[in-house]
Design a protein around this motif. Sequence first.
Motif: not given
Length: 346
Positions: A241, A243-245
């Motif tokens: 998560k 990494q997608k922030s």
Amino acid sequence: MKKLLPTSSAGSLPKPSWLAEPETLWSPWKLQGSELVDGKHDALRISLHEQQTAGVDIVSDGEQTRQHFVTTFIEHLNGVDFENRKTVKIRDRYDASVPTVVGPVSRTKSVFVEDAKFLRQQTSQPIKWALPGPMTMIDTLYDDHYKSREKLAWEFAKILNQEAKELEAAGVDIIQFDEPAFNVFFDEVNDWGIACLERAIEGLKCETAVHICYGYGIKANTDWKKTLGTEWRQYEEVFPKLQKSNIDIISLECQNSHVPIELLELVRGKKIMVGAIDVATNTIETPEEVAKTLREALKYVDADKLYPCTNCGMAPLPRDIANGKLNALSKGAELVRNELLAANVA
């Protein structure tokens, strides 16, 4: 051209013995009034000088003006009573006497901005400034008002965002949010913890970092680490998560830890502050030991995104040990930097 493998410290550095009790967390100040103000500034100058002498590229205040990385920020907020203390279990590991939230939390004035301006005046190097993350803040308190960890975290995220914007305006290049709680409360991290962090960085143009470690080198933390087995896979729970922030940099612990280095693959694409210095031992790493950790990390992190760092803050360590460790970090990074540059030339 931006320097390859820029080094930094994760957070706190030891304070001079005339300012606070050495090698002690939450040490009371030894000075008062205007002497304390001057003493903190002197300590900040010394800390900066020691970082520069050690060859650290991204410098900080070494947290010289705060007693503790979380509670000093909370002290400056409305709605928190420091006289009315309760004992709580921090990070599910050790008991601590903490202040109580008794009403709506708010920030009437900046907490660290004057200190950041002072540091900015002393150096032209990139500056990193650490703030406690929302989840770690709620874990270092007794909440007698909101009665909801999530609600309180969102309030803190708003307050942190106000502070962060002022720090950016004061010339801070990287704002780091310390979230050791991310290694403990996985469901909360994924449900709302990362979202709260995104609220804290909203609208910032400077770089942002989240520092997730296994804690200071104090007994409660080292005892906990012994229970974690031969593989520490806590990062696996939160990295996908993150990494997608919108967070730019992820700061983590690698040296002498049982974190499988291949977990870094889960955050490929992010800039990574790789902890290549163990803060839970007085043994000073050799430059080659630091270099070995960095070479391993380079299998999973692109060279232009690797930032050599310490595992955590070094406030509980003797000053000469901390300085030795910063020197080793710089020299180890230099070894690998030269290897990378030579490979590019070849």
